[in-house]
Design a protein around this motif. Sequence first.
Motif, PDB file in Angstrom:
ATOM      1  N   ASP A 120       0.833  -1.197   0.000  1.00  0.00           N
ATOM      2  CA  ASP A 120       0.000   0.000   0.000  1.00  0.00           C
ATOM      3  C   ASP A 120       0.871   1.251   0.000  1.00  0.00           C
ATOM      4  N   THR A 121       0.225   2.383  -0.215  1.00  0.00           N
ATOM      5  CA  THR A 121       0.906   3.675  -0.142  1.00  0.00           C
ATOM      6  C   THR A 121       0.388   4.433   1.070  1.00  0.00           C
ATOM      7  N   ALA A 122       1.314   5.017   1.841  1.00  0.00           N
ATOM      8  CA  ALA A 122       0.936   5.768   3.034  1.00  0.00           C
ATOM      9  C   ALA A 122       1.548   7.157   2.980  1.00  0.00           C
ATOM     10  N   ASP A 123       0.791   8.116   3.445  1.00  0.00           N
ATOM     11  CA  ASP A 123       1.285   9.482   3.596  1.00  0.00           C
ATOM     12  C   ASP A 123       1.766   9.619   5.042  1.00  0.00           C
ATOM     13  N   VAL A 124       3.082   9.666   5.224  1.00  0.00           N
ATOM     14  CA  VAL A 124       3.644   9.702   6.578  1.00  0.00           C
ATOM     15  C   VAL A 124       3.206  10.967   7.314  1.00  0.00           C
ATOM     16  N   ASP A 170       2.290   0.065   5.170  1.00  0.00           N
ATOM     17  CA  ASP A 170       0.986  -0.291   5.716  1.00  0.00           C
ATOM     18  C   ASP A 170       0.538   0.864   6.610  1.00  0.00           C
ATOM     19  N   PRO A 171      -0.465   1.647   6.196  1.00  0.00           N
ATOM     20  CA  PRO A 171      -0.856   2.835   6.971  1.00  0.00           C
ATOM     21  C   PRO A 171      -1.241   2.524   8.415  1.00  0.00           C
ATOM     22  N   HIS A 193       8.945  -3.173   7.286  1.00  0.00           N
ATOM     23  CA  HIS A 193       9.078  -2.140   6.271  1.00  0.00           C
ATOM     24  C   HIS A 193      10.525  -1.953   5.812  1.00  0.00           C
ATOM     25  N   ARG A 194      11.408  -2.872   6.246  1.00  0.00           N
ATOM     26  CA  ARG A 194      12.837  -2.828   5.902  1.00  0.00           C
ATOM     27  C   ARG A 194      13.474  -1.523   6.369  1.00  0.00           C
ATOM     28  N   LEU A 242      12.549   4.934   7.317  1.00  0.00           N
ATOM     29  CA  LEU A 242      11.732   4.084   6.467  1.00  0.00           C
ATOM     30  C   LEU A 242      12.078   4.345   4.989  1.00  0.00           C
ATOM     31  N   PRO A 243      12.322   3.299   4.225  1.00  0.00           N
ATOM     32  CA  PRO A 243      12.595   3.496   2.795  1.00  0.00           C
ATOM     33  C   PRO A 243      11.306   3.831   2.041  1.00  0.00           C
ATOM     34  N   ARG A 244      11.459   4.477   0.906  1.00  0.00           N
ATOM     35  CA  ARG A 244      10.271   4.770   0.100  1.00  0.00           C
ATOM     36  C   ARG A 244       9.652   3.495  -0.452  1.00  0.00           C
ATOM     37  N   GLU A 245      10.538   2.553  -0.817  1.00  0.00           N
ATOM     38  CA  GLU A 245      10.057   1.261  -1.308  1.00  0.00           C
ATOM     39  C   GLU A 245      10.771   0.178  -0.524  1.00  0.00           C
TER      40      GLU A 245
END
Length: 341
Positions: A185-189, A225-226, A317-318, A337-340
């Motif tokens: 998923d994509t999360a906005d930190v 994961d949001p 999240h590596r 946290l990495p972007r990917e």
Amino acid sequence: MAMPLAADLIGALPGPALLIGKSQRIEAANAAAEGLFGAGLLGRHYAVAIRQPSILEAIEAVQGGAASANARYLARRDGRDTTWKAQVKPIGDTFLVTLEDLSATEEVDQMRRDFVANVSHELKTPLTAMIGFIETLQGPARDDAAARARFLATMQREAQRMHRLVEDLLSLSRVEATERMRPRDTADVALTLASVLTMLAGKAEEAGVTVQFARPDKPVLINADPDQLRQVFSNLVENAMKYGAQRVELHLAESEHIPELRRPGVVVDVIDDGPGIDSMHLPRLTERFYRVDTHRSREVGGTGLGLAIVKHVVSRHRGRLRVASSEGEGSVFTVCLPREP
């Protein structure tokens, strides 16, 4: 001495292995066996080279006609205790001894036993208190309104404590179940941090804690994961509020190269002005049920699992978790946290 082919086969085995001849002397041994039992095994009597009674008994059992025999061998390598499973089998007029390292399995079993013991203790304490109060309410305090109200309030706190523990245990189980699965998923930190502060605003006001976060004007997006990210930062901020901080600051920054990750990502610092943590405790903070101050942790409702959950989520999240703190100078919990992932 052993034939060249037998010596070559022993040498090709990945684990410790040695061949004992009719003369009861070692005819072949590989490098792993010499690393375990010591150098110079060839030609020595097996009882002198091995010495540990459990394996000697297994060898004697096979020499006496048994089809095979197993034994446990305890050793110390690289500064730690190791456990091996030794298996002895006859091969013609010789006897093959092979060993399998069970240390990792033993460590997992010990962790499981410790975990069960800790959970049992954490649940038994409030349960014992509640049973005692119930018995008192059924007896001497049945008609004492003041005592009844006091005991019921205490029982409610203990029940809430057990509820938090069960919730954290379930959360930890879910996190561990997904730890090998990379988030898609994509999360906005930035949005996640803002929602955490909104959720904890009431607690912060009640505790008299000031929480500050300069939210960026634009979204800060990563693959994550949001819900799990929200849990990470809510645990970190709530911990700061519980353990004496009067001020908590959240800093969010994007980076094209995070040294620990060797890739682009985001860095979130949770900074508090609390009492700080002695450096001796820092390496163990993320262990399950580890507490710097057990009495105070239970007083404020801590389960001892919050930072363990944080560690597992960040690992999934590596990412990396850093903790910097010293007594009297507050603490900084940094999540990279990495972007990917």
